[in-house]
Design a protein around this motif. Sequence first.
Motif, PDB file in Angstrom:
ATOM      1  N   PRO A  92      13.691 -51.002 -52.542  1.00  0.00           N
ATOM      2  CA  PRO A  92      13.638 -51.689 -53.845  1.00  0.00           C
ATOM      3  C   PRO A  92      14.275 -50.836 -54.938  1.00  0.00           C
ATOM      4  O   PRO A  92      14.277 -49.610 -54.879  1.00  0.00           O
ATOM      5  N   ARG A  93      14.836 -51.508 -55.947  1.00  0.00           N
ATOM      6  CA  ARG A  93      15.412 -50.822 -57.107  1.00  0.00           C
ATOM      7  C   ARG A  93      14.328 -50.728 -58.188  1.00  0.00           C
ATOM      8  O   ARG A  93      13.691 -51.722 -58.541  1.00  0.00           O
ATOM      9  N   THR A  94      14.161 -49.535 -58.702  1.00  0.00           N
ATOM     10  CA  THR A  94      13.094 -49.278 -59.684  1.00  0.00           C
ATOM     11  C   THR A  94      13.702 -48.642 -60.921  1.00  0.00           C
ATOM     12  O   THR A  94      14.522 -47.713 -60.824  1.00  0.00           O
ATOM     13  N   ASP A  95      13.263 -49.125 -62.082  1.00  0.00           N
ATOM     14  CA  ASP A  95      13.691 -48.522 -63.345  1.00  0.00           C
ATOM     15  C   ASP A  95      12.766 -47.340 -63.640  1.00  0.00           C
ATOM     16  O   ASP A  95      11.596 -47.502 -64.004  1.00  0.00           O
ATOM     17  N   VAL A  96      13.285 -46.119 -63.465  1.00  0.00           N
ATOM     18  CA  VAL A  96      12.473 -44.905 -63.627  1.00  0.00           C
ATOM     19  C   VAL A  96      11.954 -44.793 -65.059  1.00  0.00           C
ATOM     20  O   VAL A  96      10.809 -44.363 -65.293  1.00  0.00           O
ATOM     21  N   ARG A  97      12.736 -45.213 -66.024  1.00  0.00           N
ATOM     22  CA  ARG A  97      12.309 -45.113 -67.434  1.00  0.00           C
ATOM     23  C   ARG A  97      11.077 -45.977 -67.695  1.00  0.00           C
ATOM     24  O   ARG A  97      10.117 -45.526 -68.336  1.00  0.00           O
ATOM     25  N   ARG A  98      11.086 -47.226 -67.170  1.00  0.00           N
ATOM     26  CA  ARG A  98       9.935 -48.114 -67.380  1.00  0.00           C
ATOM     27  C   ARG A  98       8.701 -47.569 -66.672  1.00  0.00           C
ATOM     28  O   ARG A  98       7.596 -47.587 -67.234  1.00  0.00           O
ATOM     29  N   ILE A  99       8.852 -47.071 -65.444  1.00  0.00           N
ATOM     30  CA  ILE A  99       7.707 -46.515 -64.721  1.00  0.00           C
ATOM     31  C   ILE A  99       7.154 -45.299 -65.452  1.00  0.00           C
ATOM     32  O   ILE A  99       5.925 -45.091 -65.550  1.00  0.00           O
ATOM     33  N   LEU A 100       8.041 -44.466 -65.997  1.00  0.00           N
ATOM     34  CA  LEU A 100       7.596 -43.275 -66.720  1.00  0.00           C
ATOM     35  C   LEU A 100       6.858 -43.658 -67.999  1.00  0.00           C
ATOM     36  O   LEU A 100       5.824 -43.030 -68.352  1.00  0.00           O
TER      37      LEU A 100
ATOM     38  N   LEU B 202       2.965 -42.729 -68.929  1.00  0.00           N
ATOM     39  CA  LEU B 202       2.565 -42.062 -70.182  1.00  0.00           C
ATOM     40  C   LEU B 202       1.404 -42.799 -70.848  1.00  0.00           C
ATOM     41  O   LEU B 202       0.435 -42.166 -71.343  1.00  0.00           O
ATOM     42  N   ARG B 203       1.502 -44.151 -70.866  1.00  0.00           N
ATOM     43  CA  ARG B 203       0.405 -44.903 -71.466  1.00  0.00           C
ATOM     44  C   ARG B 203      -0.889 -44.716 -70.668  1.00  0.00           C
ATOM     45  O   ARG B 203      -1.985 -44.580 -71.231  1.00  0.00           O
TER      46      ARG B 203
ATOM     47  N   LEU C 264       4.479 -39.818 -60.879  1.00  0.00           N
ATOM     48  CA  LEU C 264       4.684 -39.459 -62.285  1.00  0.00           C
ATOM     49  C   LEU C 264       3.346 -39.284 -63.000  1.00  0.00           C
ATOM     50  O   LEU C 264       3.190 -38.387 -63.856  1.00  0.00           O
ATOM     51  N   ALA C 265       2.367 -40.130 -62.658  1.00  0.00           N
ATOM     52  CA  ALA C 265       1.046 -39.993 -63.298  1.00  0.00           C
ATOM     53  C   ALA C 265       0.395 -38.662 -62.930  1.00  0.00           C
ATOM     54  O   ALA C 265      -0.282 -38.019 -63.763  1.00  0.00           O
TER      55      ALA C 265
ATOM     56  N   ASP D 291      -3.525 -31.539 -53.156  1.00  0.00           N
ATOM     57  CA  ASP D 291      -3.065 -32.798 -52.594  1.00  0.00           C
ATOM     58  C   ASP D 291      -1.922 -33.396 -53.386  1.00  0.00           C
ATOM     59  O   ASP D 291      -1.064 -34.088 -52.834  1.00  0.00           O
ATOM     60  N   ASP D 292      -1.894 -33.180 -54.691  1.00  0.00           N
ATOM     61  CA  ASP D 292      -0.782 -33.691 -55.495  1.00  0.00           C
ATOM     62  C   ASP D 292       0.537 -33.065 -55.059  1.00  0.00           C
ATOM     63  O   ASP D 292       1.592 -33.731 -55.070  1.00  0.00           O
ATOM     64  N   ALA D 293       0.535 -31.795 -54.706  1.00  0.00           N
ATOM     65  CA  ALA D 293       1.756 -31.149 -54.228  1.00  0.00           C
ATOM     66  C   ALA D 293       2.234 -31.798 -52.937  1.00  0.00           C
ATOM     67  O   ALA D 293       3.433 -32.023 -52.722  1.00  0.00           O
ATOM     68  N   ALA D 294       1.297 -32.123 -52.023  1.00  0.00           N
ATOM     69  CA  ALA D 294       1.678 -32.815 -50.797  1.00  0.00           C
ATOM     70  C   ALA D 294       2.266 -34.186 -51.104  1.00  0.00           C
ATOM     71  O   ALA D 294       3.221 -34.645 -50.468  1.00  0.00           O
ATOM     72  N   LEU D 295       1.658 -34.863 -52.127  1.00  0.00           N
ATOM     73  CA  LEU D 295       2.185 -36.168 -52.534  1.00  0.00           C
ATOM     74  C   LEU D 295       3.624 -36.036 -53.024  1.00  0.00           C
ATOM     75  O   LEU D 295       4.503 -36.822 -52.644  1.00  0.00           O
TER      76      LEU D 295
END
Length: 585
Positions: free
Chosen positions: A454-462, A466-467, A502-503, A546-550
């Motif tokens: 799938p194509r994802t807009d990284v800016r929108r996900i980021l 943030l919110r 990103l979260a 675990d976040d590093a593994a993710l």
Amino acid sequence: MQRSSLHVRHLLLSWTALFFVLCLVFWFFVRQTERLLVQDAQELAASKLELVLWLLQKAPDRPGLADRTDGGDDAGRIGLADLPEWAAGMGRHLKARVTYIADGRVLADSEVPGPDTAELEDHAGRPEVVAALATGFGTDIRQSRTTGRQTVYTAMRAQGLPGLPDGVLRVAVPYHAVTTELARFRGIILAALGFVLLSGGLLSLLPTRSLTGTVKELTLALSALGEGDYARRLYLPPDKELAGLAEAFNAMAERVGRHVASIEGRRNRHAAVLDGMAEGLAVIDPDGRIGSHNASLLRLLGPGALEDRLPIETNLGPAVHGDVTAMLDDPEASQFTRRYTLPGGRDVEISLVPFADKAARRRLILTLRDVTGQTRMRANIHDFVREASHRLRTPLTKIAGYLDMAAGVLKSDPARAERALDSARGFVTDMEGAVADLVAVAAARFSQNMDRPPRTDVRRILENALRETAARFPQAPAITLEVQGPGDFPAAVEPNGLGRVLAAALARMAAAGHGATVVLSRSDGDIRIDFPGAGSLVSPSGAGGDDAALFSDFIGAYGGTAVPAGHDVLRVRLPDAGPAPASAA
């Protein structure tokens, strides 16, 4: 070898036929003319012979005796003594050879002086003399033994001549008159026949001119038909035969055009079907080489020529080559399907089906199906189950222990039971986070094996991350976003997993307790995100947990990187997917 012209072959054939026919005509006319000339010569000799005989019998004036004045009873009569002189004079006047023969002896000969006649051989056996004695007249043509020339002889029986014995009177005329006339006639006939031969050969070319024009037109039409010009039509003169030929050719060209168009259409459809298949197909020749293949096989095996190559010379490898050779060598071998790992690490399922061609030679149909995604999917499921068991066992055990503690002290120490329940609720939150991480990693691994990620807009996900972080950590300093560059930032990555990644980075920044700015930019064809204060996620000491593994699993699954960049800065790179296709818009 150069082929002869139709004109030349027709001319040679016509001349050959005319030559043999004219040779027969020449032979017939020459024979007939020779026969007539000989007949005329014989008749001329016979007439001279009759004249000489008449003169001997009745003519009052005889050559050589006109001056005799003795006045005897024999005046005007020819005796034996006068016969040679008389014969010589008669021969001069008649331009012929006059001979008188009695009992085989030559008594007089116009070509031989009188005294010498006695030396001549016996003439009783000469054919004309024999015939004259038998029937009264005889003739023959031969070379004279006396003069050595070809001569026409005529002879008549002479009887009752006064003063002369009974015998045979012979007149001979030279044959060269016949040969001269015959040679002249031959020259005339040859000239006439030569003219007929030349003119006949040239006249025979007239019909071939139109014929060669027709042949040339037919040749051009057939050449055009062979080159695929099925609309070409043949127009010939309105002769009965040629008109039928033109109609037959035009009908054939129309039928061939329809059939070829139908065949081309079927071939194009079959080619489109074969090239549109996900499986690769190849026909293996009796010598084990790839005879033909579809586009999918070339796509699955990678760059490189496949035509006329052995399987071991391609990315199919030695294992497939061995099975192909064994099936070609064993006439009893039947269809089978096996899985192979190609030299490049791709997992494929290959089917081999034998068949016999029109020459009864054994060939194979090879079908190749890429099962790398399935194999990796099974491995991902196995890893997911293992990681889920590992990640969820600890919080579940703790939750179960605290719940047991709370149940045991609920009546005797309600405050302690309340604290145990609070602790269990905290582990429930940790368990929810672990489940979310596992789902994100599983999504990354599964989407990696998809043909079209799938194509994802990284800016929108980021921005969404943030919110979410601001809501989750209301007391933490504000985290801002700096976007360097216009437009969207598309990446071929699963969106939910990317949001979780990103979260996690933003949560690490918020937990650091100081405000910072996340920078989103493009660099060297990649999308780059810098997270100040989140470098510990991928620190060498393993403090990321675990976040590093993710991060390592999810980002690496899409060909990206997550590395420390400067002082406690996490830099994430994802491949830029570029502008969206027109169909997607």
